[in-house]
Design a protein around this motif. Structure first.
Motif, PDB file in Angstrom:
ATOM      1  N   SER A  78      36.246  42.358  29.301  1.00 30.96           N
ATOM      2  CA  SER A  78      37.550  42.135  28.660  1.00 30.96           C
ATOM      3  C   SER A  78      37.545  40.819  27.882  1.00 30.96           C
ATOM      4  N   TYR A  84      43.829  27.922  28.626  1.00 25.03           N
ATOM      5  CA  TYR A  84      44.107  27.255  29.912  1.00 25.03           C
ATOM      6  C   TYR A  84      43.570  28.100  31.070  1.00 25.03           C
ATOM      7  N   TYR A 128      40.769  41.851  42.465  1.00 24.17           N
ATOM      8  CA  TYR A 128      41.885  42.364  41.659  1.00 24.17           C
ATOM      9  C   TYR A 128      41.985  41.586  40.357  1.00 24.17           C
ATOM     10  N   LEU A 156      35.818  41.470  33.998  1.00 23.90           N
ATOM     11  CA  LEU A 156      36.272  40.242  33.329  1.00 23.90           C
ATOM     12  C   LEU A 156      35.402  39.948  32.110  1.00 23.90           C
ATOM     13  N   GLU A 157      34.091  40.086  32.264  1.00 24.65           N
ATOM     14  CA  GLU A 157      33.200  39.780  31.136  1.00 24.65           C
ATOM     15  C   GLU A 157      33.457  40.739  29.975  1.00 24.65           C
ATOM     16  N   TYR A 210      33.445  41.841  44.195  1.00 23.44           N
ATOM     17  CA  TYR A 210      33.537  40.799  43.181  1.00 23.44           C
ATOM     18  C   TYR A 210      32.647  41.109  41.984  1.00 23.44           C
ATOM     19  N   PRO A 215      45.051  38.562  26.598  1.00 25.59           N
ATOM     20  CA  PRO A 215      46.037  38.812  27.647  1.00 25.59           C
ATOM     21  C   PRO A 215      46.076  37.630  28.609  1.00 25.59           C
ATOM     22  N   ASN A 216      47.235  37.396  29.201  1.00 28.18           N
ATOM     23  CA  ASN A 216      47.269  36.472  30.347  1.00 28.18           C
ATOM     24  C   ASN A 216      46.703  37.245  31.526  1.00 28.18           C
ATOM     25  N   MET A 217      45.774  36.629  32.207  1.00 27.80           N
ATOM     26  CA  MET A 217      45.143  37.349  33.320  1.00 27.80           C
ATOM     27  C   MET A 217      45.159  36.469  34.560  1.00 27.80           C
ATOM     28  N   SER A 218      45.348  37.109  35.700  1.00 31.72           N
ATOM     29  CA  SER A 218      45.151  36.387  36.957  1.00 31.72           C
ATOM     30  C   SER A 218      44.251  37.276  37.806  1.00 31.72           C
ATOM     31  N   PHE A 219      43.347  36.646  38.523  1.00 34.42           N
ATOM     32  CA  PHE A 219      42.407  37.468  39.295  1.00 34.42           C
ATOM     33  C   PHE A 219      42.003  36.738  40.567  1.00 34.42           C
ATOM     34  N   GLY A 220      41.559  37.527  41.503  1.00 34.09           N
ATOM     35  CA  GLY A 220      40.969  37.047  42.746  1.00 34.09           C
ATOM     36  C   GLY A 220      39.694  37.817  42.944  1.00 34.09           C
ATOM     37  N   ARG A 221      39.223  37.938  44.167  1.00 28.40           N
ATOM     38  CA  ARG A 221      37.916  38.555  44.390  1.00 28.40           C
ATOM     39  C   ARG A 221      37.885  40.017  43.945  1.00 28.40           C
ATOM     40  N   ARG A 268      36.165  30.458  27.979  1.00 24.05           N
ATOM     41  CA  ARG A 268      35.259  31.507  28.437  1.00 24.05           C
ATOM     42  C   ARG A 268      34.005  30.938  29.091  1.00 24.05           C
ATOM     43  N   ARG A 280      33.899  41.007  38.264  1.00 21.95           N
ATOM     44  CA  ARG A 280      33.265  40.110  37.288  1.00 21.95           C
ATOM     45  C   ARG A 280      32.783  40.872  36.060  1.00 21.95           C
ATOM     46  N   TYR A 287      36.207  32.283  46.352  1.00 24.59           N
ATOM     47  CA  TYR A 287      36.845  32.936  45.203  1.00 24.59           C
ATOM     48  C   TYR A 287      38.240  32.370  44.994  1.00 24.59           C
ATOM     49  N   PRO A 288      38.358  31.373  44.123  1.00 27.11           N
ATOM     50  CA  PRO A 288      39.699  30.855  43.847  1.00 27.11           C
ATOM     51  C   PRO A 288      40.537  31.934  43.186  1.00 27.11           C
ATOM     52  N   ASN A 289      41.851  31.910  43.411  1.00 27.06           N
ATOM     53  CA  ASN A 289      42.740  32.727  42.587  1.00 27.06           C
ATOM     54  C   ASN A 289      42.838  32.005  41.267  1.00 27.06           C
ATOM     55  N   MET A 290      42.660  32.743  40.177  1.00 24.67           N
ATOM     56  CA  MET A 290      42.696  32.094  38.872  1.00 24.67           C
ATOM     57  C   MET A 290      43.607  32.859  37.943  1.00 24.67           C
ATOM     58  N   SER A 291      44.315  32.123  37.098  1.00 24.09           N
ATOM     59  CA  SER A 291      45.054  32.780  36.010  1.00 24.09           C
ATOM     60  C   SER A 291      44.670  32.027  34.749  1.00 24.09           C
ATOM     61  N   PHE A 292      44.522  32.777  33.671  1.00 22.50           N
ATOM     62  CA  PHE A 292      44.108  32.113  32.439  1.00 22.50           C
ATOM     63  C   PHE A 292      44.685  32.830  31.229  1.00 22.50           C
ATOM     64  N   GLY A 293      44.757  32.077  30.147  1.00 26.83           N
ATOM     65  CA  GLY A 293      45.137  32.587  28.829  1.00 26.83           C
ATOM     66  C   GLY A 293      44.092  32.071  27.874  1.00 26.83           C
TER      67      GLY A 293
END
Lengths: 93, 93
Positions: free
Chosen positions: B37, A56, B56, B34-35, B27, B48-54, A31, B31, A47-53
């Protein structure tokens, strides 16, 4: 051939991008890293595409469409992520 | 058949999971979501497994291994994400 300055990142083609996976000891570290990289995105408008758990984060930095190389600003972002990651976590996979 | 209470989520099999995609106007909204969640994850120890961009965020909530259904605590997390998302963004895709 990965460039020396973004050594931790894998360069991939079609589409041209840099990828990196970071692992953290616990969710708290994950976090903290996420918050730092989100601030970095706001400052740099990159803005990188990011995935996280829980422990990781996968980052993907795409080259701009049609570009033959990774832009210096994107490369600089990758280096700053490395610095953040170095500071924010204990174990290096 | 999606359950009424987690209607916004798609239920998928092999492995059993709930999936949802959220889109945001900018964004800043992404953001904020994201904070919120991430705080929810810290409170509930559900990650949760999350993936995000600007603009989505994709979320995946996996059922515990071997379980035949989505646990009530996970379903409750999904509902709280819906509430967060409703509060944090303007457009609904």
């Amino acid at each position: 051939m990965p460039d020396s300055d973004t050594a931790g990142w894998r360069r991939r083609e079609r589409p041209l991008r840099l990828e990196r996976r970071l692992e953290f000891a616990d969710y708290e570290q994950t976090r903290v890293f996420l918050e730092h990289s989100e601030s970095l995105s706001e400052k740099t408008a990159i803005y990188p595409n990011m995935s996280f758990g829980r422990t990781y984060v996968n980052l993907t930095l795409f080259a701009d469409e049609g570009e033959q190389d990774i832009a210096p600003a994107v490369r600089a972002f990758a280096e700053r992520v490395d610095a953040l990651a170095g500071a924010d976590r204990v174990s290096v996979p």
